[in-house]
Motif scaffolding. Structure first.
Motif, mmCIF file in Angstrom:
data_model
loop_
_atom_site.group_PDB
_atom_site.id
_atom_site.type_symbol
_atom_site.label_atom_id
_atom_site.label_comp_id
_atom_site.label_asym_id
_atom_site.label_seq_id
_atom_site.Cartn_x
_atom_site.Cartn_y
_atom_site.Cartn_z
ATOM 1 N N THR A 1 0.735 -1.110 -0.022
ATOM 2 C CA THR A 1 -0.007 -0.043 0.047
ATOM 3 C C THR A 1 1.018 1.364 0.081
ATOM 4 O O THR A 1 0.269 2.436 -0.140
ATOM 5 N N GLY A 2 2.261 1.232 0.106
ATOM 6 C CA GLY A 2 2.911 2.392 -0.032
ATOM 7 C C GLY A 2 4.381 2.018 0.686
ATOM 8 O O GLY A 2 4.627 1.080 1.160
ATOM 9 N N VAL A 3 5.196 3.093 0.618
ATOM 10 C CA VAL A 3 6.817 3.003 1.134
ATOM 11 C C VAL A 3 6.808 4.224 2.064
ATOM 12 O O VAL A 3 6.324 5.318 1.837
ATOM 13 N N ASN A 4 7.314 4.174 3.378
ATOM 14 C CA ASN A 4 7.545 5.280 4.079
ATOM 15 C C ASN A 4 8.911 4.933 4.873
ATOM 16 O O ASN A 4 9.591 3.903 4.479
ATOM 17 N N ASP A 5 9.297 5.807 5.710
ATOM 18 C CA ASP A 5 10.466 5.850 6.469
ATOM 19 C C ASP A 5 10.671 4.518 7.364
ATOM 20 O O ASP A 5 11.837 3.868 7.197
ATOM 21 N N ALA A 6 9.646 3.872 7.541
ATOM 22 C CA ALA A 6 9.548 2.590 8.473
ATOM 23 C C ALA A 6 9.840 1.518 7.660
ATOM 24 O O ALA A 6 9.925 0.305 7.974
ATOM 25 N N GLY A 7 9.621 1.514 6.209
ATOM 26 C CA GLY A 7 9.897 0.360 5.240
ATOM 27 C C GLY A 7 8.571 0.250 4.415
ATOM 28 O O GLY A 7 8.085 1.233 4.198
ATOM 29 N N VAL A 8 8.239 -0.809 4.040
ATOM 30 C CA VAL A 8 7.215 -1.139 3.147
ATOM 31 C C VAL A 8 5.976 -1.370 3.691
ATOM 32 O O VAL A 8 5.815 -2.523 4.730
ATOM 33 N N GLU A 9 4.865 -0.841 3.396
ATOM 34 C CA GLU A 9 3.630 -0.958 3.957
ATOM 35 C C GLU A 9 2.920 -2.029 3.230
ATOM 36 O O GLU A 9 2.522 -1.964 2.000
ATOM 37 N N VAL A 10 2.280 -3.046 3.928
ATOM 38 C CA VAL A 10 1.482 -3.935 3.251
ATOM 39 C C VAL A 10 0.303 -4.168 3.775
ATOM 40 O O VAL A 10 -0.005 -3.795 5.139
ATOM 41 N N GLU B 1 15.695 -6.857 0.597
ATOM 42 C CA GLU B 1 16.488 -6.864 1.857
ATOM 43 C C GLU B 1 16.202 -6.400 3.193
ATOM 44 O O GLU B 1 15.509 -5.398 3.032
ATOM 45 N N ARG B 2 16.328 -7.140 3.949
ATOM 46 C CA ARG B 2 15.843 -6.697 5.626
ATOM 47 C C ARG B 2 16.700 -5.668 6.057
ATOM 48 O O ARG B 2 17.981 -5.810 6.016
ATOM 49 N N VAL C 1 12.172 -3.380 5.209
ATOM 50 C CA VAL C 1 12.790 -3.783 4.248
ATOM 51 C C VAL C 1 13.313 -2.783 3.078
ATOM 52 O O VAL C 1 12.329 -1.793 3.373
ATOM 53 N N VAL C 2 14.200 -2.807 2.442
ATOM 54 C CA VAL C 2 14.704 -1.916 1.389
ATOM 55 C C VAL C 2 13.766 -1.848 0.183
ATOM 56 O O VAL C 2 13.691 -3.021 -0.266
ATOM 57 N N PRO C 3 12.844 -1.036 -0.012
ATOM 58 C CA PRO C 3 11.943 -1.159 -1.398
ATOM 59 C C PRO C 3 13.053 -1.153 -2.780
ATOM 60 O O PRO C 3 13.973 -0.887 -2.684
ATOM 61 N N ARG C 4 12.560 -1.801 -3.572
ATOM 62 C CA ARG C 4 13.037 -1.843 -5.079
ATOM 63 C C ARG C 4 11.894 -1.238 -6.086
ATOM 64 O O ARG C 4 10.798 -1.996 -6.151
#
Ligand SMILES: Nc1ncnc2c1ncn2[C@@H]1O[C@H](COP(=O)(O)OP(=O)(O)OP(=O)(O)O)[C@@H](O)[C@H]1O
Ligand SMILES: [Mg+2]
Length: 377
Positions: free
Chosen positions: A247-256, A359-360, A267-270
Motif C-alpha cells: 500500500t506504499g513506502v515510508n521511512d519505516a519500510g514497506v507497508e503491506v 533486503e531486510r 525492508v529496502v524497497p525496489r
C-alpha cells in the motif's frame, strides 16, 4: 591444502540438464554442506568432484589444478557414502587399512595410520572385530576411518548418517563436527536434512533444481534468505507465506495489507511498490500470542504438544494460506478455539512476485553476538 573451485560446472544426462552452471569456491579447512530436496543434484555434484561421474562442461579445480581428467584416486579426495560398503569377512582393522593395502603402504606405516584413525573415532577397542559385531554408528565410523587413513585433501560425505536412527544421528553429527575441528580438513557434506546442515556447516550451499539458490553461513540463510525457496527450506516448521498487497513506502519500510490488516515491514524497497502483490514470510517461532504489529485471529485445527513448544496449525481461509505458530509449551490453547496471534514487523520477510527477497533492515550485528566479542570474553 584442500581448496576447491567449481566454475560453470554443468551436467547433462542425455538432454536433461541436472546441474546448470555451478560456481563455487570452498576454502581450505572449510566445512561446506550441500543441501536441497531430493533430485536437485547434490549427489551428482559430489560425484563429479570425486571423479566418479563425468563433468559435461566447466572446470573442477583442486588446489589450483584442473582435475576434470584425473581419475578419482589422483584427486586427493576420499568419499564416504550412505551405505558403509564394509567387507563383512574382514576385521575392522583390515577394513580401515584397505585403501592403504591397495597403495601397498609398508606395514609399520599402515599400522600407525590405522591405529591413529581408530583412536580418533573411538574404535581402538574394536579393531579385531568383524563389522557384523558393530552397531550402525560404529560401522559408519569404520567407513569414515577408511577415508581418514588416506589423509585426503578433501573429504566428501554423501548422506553418511541417513541409515542411523535419530538419536545416533544426533551423536554422529557432534562426532563429525569434532572430527572436522581435529583434522582441520576441507569437508563437503551432502544432506537433505536441514538440521544437519545448520548444525555442522561453516557455510551452506542450498541447491534447487540444479542451481545454487543461495550460499551462506547457517544464520545468514536463516535471517536473510535470498528467496522464497531458501526461506521455506531453512527453518522448521517451515516459514508461513501470506499473499499481501503493497500500500506504499515510508521511512519505516514497506507497508503491506493482509486482508485489511496493515503492517510496515522494515525492508529496502525496489522500484515502484504500491499496488504490487507480494509475499510476506513469517517464521512460526516468531508468532506470539496477543496483539503485535500484525495481529491475526486464528482457529487452529491441530495442536501438537512437543513439551518445550506447542505447534498450532490453522488455515487463514485462502487457498494454501496455512498458518503455523510455534508457541510456548504450556500455553492454554485448544483446537477449534480462537486465539489472537501477533507478529512483529521486524521479524517479517518480504518477497517480490518472482520470489526474490527484499533486503531486510536487520543487520547481523543486531543479533546477540556478545558471546563472540573478544572485549566481553
Ligand atoms: N545415471 C543417471 N542417469 C540419468 N539421470 C540421472 C542419473 N543419476 C542421477 N540422475 C538424475 O539427476 C537428478 C539429480 O540426481 P541426484 O542423485 O544428484 O539427486 P540428489 O540431490 O542427490 O537427491 P537425493 O536427495 O534423493 O539423494 C535426478 O533427477 C536424477 O534422476
Ligand atoms: Mg543423493
Amino acid at each position: 591444502m584442500g581448496q576447491l573451485k567449481l566454475s560453470k560446472v554443468q551436467k547433462f544426462y542425455g538432454t536433461y540438464e541436472v546441474l546448470k552452471g555451478i560456481e563455487l569456491e570452498v576454502q581450505n579447512g572449510e566445512f561446506v554442506v550441500f543441501v536441497g530436496p531430493s533430485g536437485c543434484g547434490k549427489s551428482t555434484l559430489l560425484r563429479m568432484i570425486a571423479g566418479l561421474d563425468e563433468t559435461t562442461a566447466g572446470d573442477i579445480v583442486i588446489d589450483g589444478k584442473r582435475v576434470n581428467d584425473l581419475p578419482p584416486v589422483k584427486r586427493g579426495i576420499a568419499m564416504v557414502f550412505q551405505s558403509y560398503a564394509l567387507y563383512p569377512h574382514m576385521s575392522v582393522f583390515e577394513n580401515i587399512a584397505f585403501p592403504l593395502r591397495v597403495e601397498k603402504m609398508p606395514e609399520d606405516k599402515l599400522k600407525a595410520r590405522v591405529e591413529h584413525a581408530a583412536r580418533i573415532l573411538h574404535l581402538d577397542q574394536r579393531l579385531q572385530q568383524k563389522p557384523g559385531m558393530l552397531s550402525g554408528g560404529q560401522r559408519q565410523r569404520v567407513a569414515i576411518g577408511r577415508a581418514i587413513v588416506r589423509e585426503p585433501k578433501i573429504f566428501l560425505f554423501d548422506e553418511p548418517l541417513s541409515n542411523l536412527d535419530a538419536a545416533l544421528r544426533a551423536d554422529m553429527r557432534i562426532e563429525l563436527a569434532k572430527l572436522h575441528r581435529q583434522l582441520k580438513a576441507t569437508m563437503i557434506y551432502v544432506t537433505h536434512d536441514q538440521v544437519e546442515a545448520m548444525t555442522m556447516a561453516d557455510r551452506i550451499v542450498v541447491l534447487n533444481a540444479g542451481e545454487i539458490a543461495q550460499t551462506g553461513a547457517p544464520l545468514e540463510l536463516y535471517h536473510k534468505p535470498a528467496n522464497v525457496f531458501v526461506a521455506g527450506f531453512i527453518g522448521h516448521p517451515k516459514m508461513n507465506f501470506l499473499p499481501v498487497v503493497c500500500t506504499g513506502v515510508n521511512d519505516a519500510g514497506v507497508e503491506v495489507d493482509y486482508r485489511g490488516h496493515t503492517a510496515r515491514i522494515p525492508v529496502v524497497p525496489r522500484g515502484s511498490m504500491a499496488g504490487r502483490t507480494l509475499t510476506l514470510g513469517v517464521r512460526p517461532e516468531h508468532v506470539q500470542t496477543g496483539a503485535a504489529d500484525l495481529t491475526l485471529t486464528v482457529t487452529p485445527s491441530v495442536i501438537e504438544r512437543l513439551g518445550a513448544h506447542t505447534v498450532a496449525y490453522a488455515s487463514l481461509g485462502g487457498e494454501g494460506e496455512n498458518y503455523c505458530a510455534m508457541l510456548p509449551g504450556n500455553i492454554a490453547i485448544r483446537a477449534d478455539q480462537q486465539v489472537l496471534t501477533g507478529i512483529r514487523a521486524g521479524d517479517c520477510h518480504l518477497f517480490d512476485e518472482n520470489g526474490t527477497a527484499f533486503e531486510r533492515r536487520v543487520k547481523m550485528t543486531d543479533l546477540d553476538m556478545s558471546l563472540f566479542d573478544p572485549a566481553v570474553a
